[in-house]
Enzyme design. Structure first.
Site, mmCIF file in Angstrom:
data_model
loop_
_atom_site.group_PDB
_atom_site.id
_atom_site.type_symbol
_atom_site.label_atom_id
_atom_site.label_comp_id
_atom_site.label_asym_id
_atom_site.label_seq_id
_atom_site.Cartn_x
_atom_site.Cartn_y
_atom_site.Cartn_z
ATOM 1 N N ASN A 9 0.877 -1.178 0.000
ATOM 2 C CA ASN A 9 0.000 0.000 0.000
ATOM 3 C C ASN A 9 0.912 1.225 0.000
ATOM 4 O O ASN A 9 1.460 1.597 1.037
ATOM 5 C CB ASN A 9 -0.886 -0.049 1.247
ATOM 6 N N ARG A 91 -2.628 -2.050 -3.467
ATOM 7 C CA ARG A 91 -3.794 -1.183 -3.299
ATOM 8 C C ARG A 91 -3.665 -0.028 -4.283
ATOM 9 O O ARG A 91 -2.658 0.680 -4.297
ATOM 10 C CB ARG A 91 -3.833 -0.647 -1.879
ATOM 11 N N HIS A 180 -12.704 3.257 -0.134
ATOM 12 C CA HIS A 180 -12.662 2.270 0.962
ATOM 13 C C HIS A 180 -13.296 0.945 0.538
ATOM 14 O O HIS A 180 -13.825 0.198 1.374
ATOM 15 C CB HIS A 180 -13.420 2.764 2.222
ATOM 16 N N ARG A 241 -11.557 16.284 6.640
ATOM 17 C CA ARG A 241 -12.434 16.608 5.499
ATOM 18 C C ARG A 241 -13.860 16.823 5.990
ATOM 19 O O ARG A 241 -14.289 16.152 6.932
ATOM 20 C CB ARG A 241 -12.417 15.462 4.477
ATOM 21 N N GLU A 332 -14.240 0.926 15.451
ATOM 22 C CA GLU A 332 -13.912 -0.253 16.261
ATOM 23 C C GLU A 332 -13.676 0.091 17.728
ATOM 24 O O GLU A 332 -13.855 -0.761 18.602
ATOM 25 C CB GLU A 332 -12.646 -0.932 15.701
ATOM 26 N N GLU A 382 -8.231 -4.955 5.541
ATOM 27 C CA GLU A 382 -8.067 -4.560 4.139
ATOM 28 C C GLU A 382 -6.953 -5.349 3.454
ATOM 29 O O GLU A 382 -7.082 -5.737 2.299
ATOM 30 C CB GLU A 382 -7.783 -3.058 4.064
#
Ligand code: AMP
Length: 405
Positions: A9, A91, A180, A241, A332, A382
């Site tokens: 990634n 990714r 995502h 954001r 989580e 992921e």
């Protein structure tokens, strides 16, 4: 057979990796190189073997090629061996409407990812640099691109179309893409399994709440709506954001002397929790809240209110709702935020179990037995999803179809 997949990634100044056995979900090693190419400072490496020993270092890594060389060196000196790696899964943030599935990387695929840079100017160039460096370092292994946008390519036109002029939509590829995707794919499938019914029938909502945040509505394994759009700015309130805004804001601020570049920069890096409270770290926001800070109170109320609105909207989009999952850093770990969201969802017959919400194994239900809709915490995975998707893509290509690398 125990295939091994190296998942990479690559961010603008970082390279994260995991070596996994997708079939058993076993992580053999993980690590990262950060501060790649940053002037006046050396890169930092962290390499962990299995669940155990960690090696840290400061080294020179002027670019992703240098970082990849460091990673290979760590595997060679500290282990485990990369011999026998079946595939490298990468990714890639933006696959536009061209990539609906994980794809074997060829020169043509690289050109297509490059072509999508205007849609993801911060991410796709770094992803490309990571792929090129890894291909040079591991030339005999197939490389597979796994796209953040691909899972959302099943959105129906009424969910992905912006009501804007045809020329924008056709010439400039203006539409909602969503992000995502690997997290939403993994968590929605896992939640469907946990709910016990057939995955093909499950109608679920996933709330991925990390520094970036998005919601997805998934019916029978297919995403039917998601909160991020053309870019990762749309939707929920995030770390830096703002999520949904009035599109008139750009013109209004331009007329007041704020250049477009400043506007864009502020929406990506200085808005959201940071803009509201001065920190984008949700743990710090909660500490401020505990100390009675009114800005933190407003921020948490805004985040929870926006989330509840999306859940309400997606319940309508799905028609019936079998379960909701909270995932990623905040989803989580923040019991108070989950409680604040669910407190607004009484209309759906959701009943929080405060004890289950506060503590328990990482993967657990947090609602009472009689809640009309079960709500779960499901840790995201992921890298595992990327590894499994990369392997499945390779297995789907028969030897005769496999192009020359
Ligand atoms: P991610 O992008 O998934 O790594 O999530 C990062 C966000 O999760 C940051 O805002 C963290 O403050 C937040 N986070 C991580 N651990 C906790 C925790 N124990 N309680 C509340 N927020 C947390």
């Amino acid at each position: 057979m125990n295939d091994l997949v190296l998942v990479l990634n690559a961010g603008s100044s970082s390279l994260k990796y995991q070596l996994l056995q997708p079939d058993s979900s076993l992580v053999l090693a993980s690590g990262l190189v950060e501060r790649i190419g940053e002037p006046g400072t050396r890169a930092r490496t962290r390499h962990t073997v299995g669940g155990g020993s960690t090696t840290e270092g400061e080294v020179d890594a002027p670019d992703h090629t240098g970082a990849m060389a460091l990673v290979l060196d760590l595997f060679a000196t500290v282990g485990p061996s990369l011999d026998g790696v079946t595939a490298v899964g990468h990714r890639v943030v933006h696959g536009g409407d061209r990539f609906r599935a994980p794809t074997l990387v060829t020169s043509e695929v690289l050109a297509a990812i490059e072509d999508l840079v205007p849609l993801a100017p911060l991410h796709n160039p770094a992803n490309l640099a990571g792929i090129r460096a890894a291909q040079a370092a591991l030339p005999d292994v197939p490389h597979v691109a796994v796209f953040d946008t691909a899972f959302h390519q099943t959105l129906p036109p009424h969910a992905y179309t912006y009501a804007v002029p045809q020329a924008w939509r056709e010439e400039h590829r203006v539409r909602r893409y969503g992000f995502h995707g690997t997290s939403h794919a993994y968590v929605s499938r896992r939640l469907a399994e946990l709910l016990g019914g057939p995955v093909a029938d499950a109608q679920v909502i996933v709330l991925h709440l990390g520094n970036g945040a998005s919601a997805a509505a998934v019916a029978g394994g297919r995403c039917i709506d998601t909160s991020m759009g053309l870019s990762p700015l749309e939707g929920l309130v995030m770390g830096t954001r703002p999520g949904d805004l009035d599109p008139a804001l750009a013109g209004y601020l331009a007329a007041r002397g704020i250049p477009l570049a400043d506007y864009d920069h502020a929406l990506n890096t200085a808005s959201g929790l940071l803009g509201l409270t001065g920190t984008n770290d949700f743990r710090e926001v909660m500490s401020l809240l505990d100390a009675g800070n009114p800005d933190a109170r407003l921020a948490v109320d805004l985040v929870a209110y926006r989330l509840a609105k999306y859940v309400g909207a997606y319940a309508v989009a799905l028609g019936s709702l079998h379960g909701i999952a909270f995932t990623a850093g905040i989803g989580e770990h923040s019991a108070p935020l989950r409680a604040a969201v669910l407190a607004r969802l009484g209309l759906l017959g959701i009943r929080l179990d405060p004890r289950r919400n506060a503590e328990g194994p990482p993967e657990r239900p947090i609602t009472t037995q009689d809640s009309a809709v079960p709500v779960w915490v499901v840790p995201t995975a992921e890298e595992l999803e990327i590894a499994q998707q990369a392997l499945a893509a390779l297995q789907a290509l028969s030897a005769s179809e496999m192009p020359r690398l």
